[in-house]
Design an enzyme around this catalytic site. Sequence first.
Site, PDB file in Angstrom:
ATOM      1  N   GLY A   1       0.829  -1.199   0.000  1.00  0.00           N
ATOM      2  CA  GLY A   1       0.000   0.000   0.000  1.00  0.00           C
ATOM      3  C   GLY A   1       0.862   1.246   0.000  1.00  0.00           C
TER       4      GLY A   1
ATOM      5  N   CYS B   1       5.348  -6.122   1.413  1.00  0.00           N
ATOM      6  CA  CYS B   1       5.701  -4.701   1.349  1.00  0.00           C
ATOM      7  C   CYS B   1       5.127  -3.957   2.569  1.00  0.00           C
ATOM      8  CB  CYS B   1       5.240  -4.109   0.022  1.00  0.00           C
ATOM      9  SG  CYS B   1       6.047  -2.530  -0.371  1.00  0.00           S
ATOM     10  N   TYR B   2       4.146  -3.075   2.388  1.00  0.00           N
ATOM     11  CA  TYR B   2       3.565  -2.400   3.549  1.00  0.00           C
ATOM     12  C   TYR B   2       3.004  -3.420   4.535  1.00  0.00           C
ATOM     13  CZ  TYR B   2       0.700   0.526   6.542  1.00  0.00           C
ATOM     14  OH  TYR B   2       0.168   1.142   7.643  1.00  0.00           O
TER      15      TYR B   2
ATOM     16  N   HIS C   1       7.493  -7.718  -4.024  1.00  0.00           N
ATOM     17  CA  HIS C   1       6.142  -8.090  -4.470  1.00  0.00           C
ATOM     18  C   HIS C   1       6.195  -9.418  -5.241  1.00  0.00           C
ATOM     19  CE1 HIS C   1       3.838  -4.416  -3.479  1.00  0.00           C
ATOM     20  NE2 HIS C   1       5.023  -3.834  -3.571  1.00  0.00           N
TER      21      HIS C   1
ATOM     22  N   GLU D   1       3.674 -11.080  -6.244  1.00  0.00           N
ATOM     23  CA  GLU D   1       2.501 -11.222  -7.112  1.00  0.00           C
ATOM     24  C   GLU D   1       2.726 -10.733  -8.527  1.00  0.00           C
ATOM     25  OE1 GLU D   1       1.741  -7.329  -4.744  1.00  0.00           O
ATOM     26  OE2 GLU D   1       2.930  -9.166  -4.604  1.00  0.00           O
TER      27      GLU D   1
ATOM     28  N   ASP E   1     -19.382 -11.560 -20.745  1.00  0.00           N
ATOM     29  CA  ASP E   1     -19.922 -11.607 -19.384  1.00  0.00           C
ATOM     30  C   ASP E   1     -21.418 -11.931 -19.377  1.00  0.00           C
ATOM     31  OD1 ASP E   1     -17.373 -10.842 -18.687  1.00  0.00           O
ATOM     32  OD2 ASP E   1     -17.885  -8.733 -18.438  1.00  0.00           O
TER      33      ASP E   1
ATOM     34  N   LYS F   1     -12.012 -11.584 -15.009  1.00  0.00           N
ATOM     35  CA  LYS F   1     -12.385 -11.744 -16.416  1.00  0.00           C
ATOM     36  C   LYS F   1     -11.890 -13.060 -17.010  1.00  0.00           C
ATOM     37  CE  LYS F   1     -14.124  -9.908 -20.250  1.00  0.00           C
ATOM     38  NZ  LYS F   1     -15.473  -9.348 -20.382  1.00  0.00           N
TER      39      LYS F   1
END
Length: 518
Positions: free
Chosen positions: A57, A84-85, A174, A176, A232, A374
């Site tokens: 963050g 991280c944060y 990070h 991710e 969708d 998605k």
Amino acid sequence: MPSVEKILIIDFGSQVTQLIARRVREAGVYSEIHPFNKVTPESLAAFQPKAIILSGGPASVKEIDPPRVPDAVFDLGVPVLGICYGQQAMVEQLGGKVETSEQREFGRAMVDIAGDCALFDGVWEVGAREQVWMSHGDRVDALPGGFHAVGVSEGAPFAAIADDTRRFYGVQFHPEVVHTPDGARLLQNFTHEVAGCGGDWTMASFKDQAIAAARAQVGKGRVICGLSGGVDSSVVAVLLHEAIGDQLVCVFVDTGMMRMGEAEEVVGLFRDHYNIPLVHRNAADLFIGKLDGISDPEQKRKIIGATFIDVFEEEAENAGGADFLAQGTLYPDVIESVSFFGGPSVTIKSHHNVGGLPERMNMDLVEPLRELFKDEVRALGRELGLPDSFVGRHPFPGPGLAIRLPGGITAEKLDILRKADAIYLEEIRSTGLYDEIWQAFAVLLPVQTVGVMGDARTYDFVCALRAVNSTDGMTADFYPFDMDFIGRVANRIINEVNGINRVVYDITSKPPGTIEWE
């Protein structure tokens, strides 16, 4: 949702928090993102997470009133990973020390592996040097009791820390993002080896759960679904039809802004192939008439949205009404709506949807996709038997070709654009590039130029071609076509489409541009 192994991601406002959820789900474990200030002892008990991940963050723990990890998280007895944060907040609250560093790290960095831990097992070995992605100004300077350093970087003496006894871990980098090459494996170690998740959350199991949930919610009620022709709403329609059969009625409003042959494809697929009750309203003349003389893109969007609602409401009434309205709300929409930072402070462009429709029509919402990203919706579509050529289509905006026609809109211009766009996509498919490209389309510019065709002077429109690669639509890079390909497409468009005598290729990335032109 039904009982499954779940990872809770507590969000502190990172731009890439969604990527954590995606990586966890890709490893076969269901995950949800909750903002830090919405997490309570009661919500934790209700959610029953197998483990918790604390996101990064923009805040600093050195601020006067920084975002805090809810204290109940550390008393729950489940594994915790701070990123991280998230690492810094965990360290500060458990008795360690965080300081603002003069040696900040942004971008690629190298971490020296200084110790063993369950997080690294089978991925990183002691003594190795591994690439990661950093983005921090503060850093951990002293560890709480029970932790030891397992990773060190040039700007972070505690780039990775571990308390294997309590199963608490923290990384300054990070994992991710794709720029940390082994990041997905580290996250899988956390979910599978540390937290003990089985990795058995699949789209097939989600399909069964979603069908059961829809049946339980709807009961004997009637559902109406606005079918746009996009992925969708199409997946929603097929899923609900499988769940409740003829209790579902779909309304397809043809705005006249569809791509070549698209309206016929939608009607053929749903009415003929799936035998789903379908109301098809061809309202092209109505929409084009309302857009006459309108060139401002925001006005176009608002006119199309309002007209769509009017037509949809009218057709829903003609179909006998319903108790429920089905919508293709996706998980990113849900995350945005509950984010503690709220949505973007500046509206770049409004989005076409059926906002306001439930209140006007006095119906409850059915949103079977609200837990999916998605790419997961596409996977669900395949599970439901939708043709891959249909679920794998490039994104298409709600207002359709109206926002690929800068300036005024006429039926003639729409026809010119449709033909050019069809040639472009046909060439992309024939070259085998369609699935490599995130989105490709043609734009008809409100510019006419002089040309020479057959020794005669022409004064026709300019067609711009656009193709980009992206993972989520938030950022994008133009696709680097071979120039022979661009030349071949341009030649076909100019020769086969009356009204175009010049073709250009858009090489703008996002940012600074947007993917669509309006």
